[in-house]
Design a protein around this motif. Structure first.
Motif, PDB file in Angstrom:
ATOM      1  N   HIS A  72       0.829  -1.213   0.000  1.00 20.87           N
ATOM      2  CA  HIS A  72       0.000   0.000   0.000  1.00 20.87           C
ATOM      3  C   HIS A  72       0.863   1.263   0.000  1.00 20.87           C
ATOM      4  O   HIS A  72       0.412   2.337   0.395  1.00 20.87           O
ATOM      5  CB  HIS A  72      -0.945  -0.001   1.209  1.00 20.87           C
ATOM      6  CG  HIS A  72      -2.060  -1.002   1.077  1.00 20.87           C
ATOM      7  ND1 HIS A  72      -1.944  -2.306   1.469  1.00 20.87           N
ATOM      8  CD2 HIS A  72      -3.302  -0.889   0.538  1.00 20.87           C
ATOM      9  CE1 HIS A  72      -3.073  -2.961   1.210  1.00 20.87           C
ATOM     10  NE2 HIS A  72      -3.905  -2.124   0.642  1.00 20.87           N
ATOM     11  N   LEU A  94      -3.484   2.628  -3.180  1.00 21.86           N
ATOM     12  CA  LEU A  94      -4.223   1.364  -3.289  1.00 21.86           C
ATOM     13  C   LEU A  94      -3.291   0.290  -3.809  1.00 21.86           C
ATOM     14  O   LEU A  94      -2.506   0.531  -4.723  1.00 21.86           O
ATOM     15  CB  LEU A  94      -5.409   1.519  -4.240  1.00 21.86           C
ATOM     16  CG  LEU A  94      -6.743   1.947  -3.626  1.00 21.86           C
ATOM     17  CD1 LEU A  94      -7.850   1.830  -4.642  1.00 21.86           C
ATOM     18  CD2 LEU A  94      -7.090   1.136  -2.371  1.00 21.86           C
ATOM     19  N   LEU A 117      -7.804   2.760   5.262  1.00 14.57           N
ATOM     20  CA  LEU A 117      -7.748   3.050   3.815  1.00 14.57           C
ATOM     21  C   LEU A 117      -8.901   3.953   3.389  1.00 14.57           C
ATOM     22  O   LEU A 117      -8.735   4.830   2.539  1.00 14.57           O
ATOM     23  CB  LEU A 117      -7.759   1.749   2.994  1.00 14.57           C
ATOM     24  CG  LEU A 117      -6.472   0.920   3.041  1.00 14.57           C
ATOM     25  CD1 LEU A 117      -6.613  -0.343   2.197  1.00 14.57           C
ATOM     26  CD2 LEU A 117      -5.255   1.731   2.569  1.00 14.57           C
ATOM     27  N   ALA A 124     -11.346   1.040  -0.248  1.00 16.31           N
ATOM     28  CA  ALA A 124     -10.516  -0.094   0.181  1.00 16.31           C
ATOM     29  C   ALA A 124     -10.980  -1.320  -0.582  1.00 16.31           C
ATOM     30  O   ALA A 124     -12.163  -1.431  -0.922  1.00 16.31           O
ATOM     31  CB  ALA A 124     -10.685  -0.321   1.680  1.00 16.31           C
TER      32      ALA A 124
END
Ligand code: EPZ
Length: 448
Positions: A72, A94, A117, A124
């Motif tokens: 990430h 992402l 996220l 997410a």
């Protein structure tokens, strides 16, 4: 410095031979809790700064979460020898779904990336995970929590679950039908930066969760915990990085304590913390195990003579942990009389007893609730109670490791048994027991 937390030679070393029947004696150190460290690493995602986590154990799960964070866009430095993980989450992006999928294995940690996220990126993606895969049931509380906080959950995607929060997350009133550890952590990680107040009733209050609350408070969060299992979170605008030392792994400590009892041994567990193990220590004493607490840890030993049988029921904190149950069952095969274990957290956690029976133990499983705690598995078709009759001598044999705790229990059984055992799939134990081969050797175990 960057090192792998689990050395590569251990990865290929998937079989262990144990020559049992010798007491385990000596001293070993237990570091931070697997079930806290992974969550604290995810919490670092919430802040665009640097976080430092100390007392981190050298286990595979830490390596997996480090890799997930790196996918990430987060910088993670692991100093395995010192037990320090440094996470710089200034930049978050992402991850490629396929990459996350290869890493997730049987871990449920990716679902906890959802809240952070959503706050950092607005979306997410949670891949279908290994083992029983993501379905409604195992993460239904998580998804319901996220929905209540304003997230949109799309389960139509073939590779997993896509979660978005186009208008950001907002505070909500949430009640958990069962005090789930993961769903409580999910709520904490998602609500700390949500707009407004969140009230979570029926929450889990395990020490690992309280340490996560401590981390989040260091980061700038506003969280209070009431005695009735209600957690109140007041959303804040932003969070900063933290420096924190993990609480000790009370599951690993109890596993070594059970090994001392089963093998007639004497083990000093450096780092073991009495406060988090009180319920376990009471049971240990009832069985006839001795322990002595000092500032550096707890010494556990078998004082000689007969061990006594007990009746225990697993429960959420402050009850007797489900993860303590499996190693202790091996010790109970050596107690004189009938012991009863009623498992109320997981419906199917006695599969590991089958190899024990093949080694000579007398264990009978029942679908009935053999206890008085309220149990979700009453009148259902799960063998979730066990009656153990002892003492029974155990004999070495070939064993396949079924899961982390079951596997460690088989290891204890092999160490208790007369003769030779060959345990396959042993690297599964690297997920949660740091350098267990080195520790076993330090305790005088004969293994190759
Ligand atoms: C954590 O799992 C631990 N794992 C487990 O440790 C531990 O056994 C468990 O808590 C209980 O203490 C980690 O922290 C990584 P739960 P978690 O949500 O959070 C049901 C080990 O060996 N449930 O408290 O996944 C669930 O099926 C592992 O270290 C739902 O039905 O546990 C179970 O019966 C094993 N729906 C019960 O709740 C949900 O959405 C408790 O699970 C979530 C859970």
């Amino acid at each position: 410095m960057m090192t792998n937390l689990v050395k590569s030679d251990q990865k290929s070393d998937d079989v262990i031979k144990v020559f049992g029947g010798k007491p385990l004696e000596g001293s070993i150190r237990v570091r931070g809790a697997k079930n806290f460290v992974s969550k604290a690493m995810v919490a670092a995602l919430l802040a665009p700064g640097t976080s430092v986590l100390k007392n981190v154990p050298e286990i595979r799960d830490v390596q997996v979460v480090s890799d997930l964070l790196r996918l990430h866009g987060v910088q993670v430095d692991v100093n395995g020898a010192e037990g320090i993980v440094t996470i710089d989450a200034s930049h978050v992006e992402l991850a490629d779904v396929a990459d996350v999928d290869t890493l997730s294995g049987s871990s449920r940690i990716p679902i906890l990336f959802s809240g952070p996220l959503l706050h950092r990126l607005g979306e997410a993606f949670i891949p279908a995970l290994g083992g029983c895969r993501i379905g409604d049931r195992p993460i239904d509380f998580h998804l319901e929590t996220l929905r209540k906080l304003g997230a949109k959950v799309n389960k139509e995607h073939k590779d997993g679950i896509h979660i978005t929060a186009p208008d950001g997350l907002h505070g909500a009133k949430i009640h958990l039908p069962y005090p789930s550890v993961g769903a409580t952590e999910q709520t904490l990680l998602a609500a700390v930066l949500a707009d407004g107040k969140t009230e979570l009733s029926g929450a889990a209050i395990e020490p690992e969760i309280m340490d996560l609350v401590a981390v989040l408070q260091k980061m700038g969060a506003l969280i209070s915990v009431d005695v009735d299992r209600t957690i109140r979170i007041e959303g804040v605008e932003s969070l900063r990085g933290y420096t924190h030392t993990s609480l000790t792994d009370r599951i690993e400590a109890a596993s070594w304590a059970s090994a001392a009892l089963a093998t007639h041994g004497d083990i000093f567990v450096k780092g073991a913390d009495q406060d988090d193990m009180m319920t376990f220590l009471n049971v240990y004493r009832r069985i006839g195990g001795e322990f002595d607490v000092d500032d550096n840890g707890i010494r556990f030993w078998h004082p000689g003579g007969d061990l006594k049988p007990v009746a225990i029921e697993t429960d959420v904190h402050p009850g007797f942990m489900t993860d303590w149950q499996q190693p202790l069952v091996v010790a109970l095969t050596q107690a004189k009389g009938l012991s009863i274990v009623h498992e109320t957290v997981y419906e199917n956690r006695f599969g590991f007893t089958k190899p024990l029976v093949q080694m000579g133990a007398t264990i009978q499983l029942y679908k009935e609730c053999l206890g008085s705690l309220p149990c979700r598995f009453q009148q259902r078709n799960f063998e979730h109670s066990a009656v153990i009759f002892g003492p029974t001598p155990l004999e070495g044999r070939d064993i396949d490791v079924p899961d982390l705790r079951g596997g460690f229990s088989h290891l204890i059984a092999a160490l208790t048994a007369k003769g030779e055992s060959t345990i396959h799939g042993i690297s599964l134990i690297d997920r949660g027991y740091a350098d267990f081969r080195g520790k076993l050797r330090a305790l005088g175990a004969e293994i190759i």
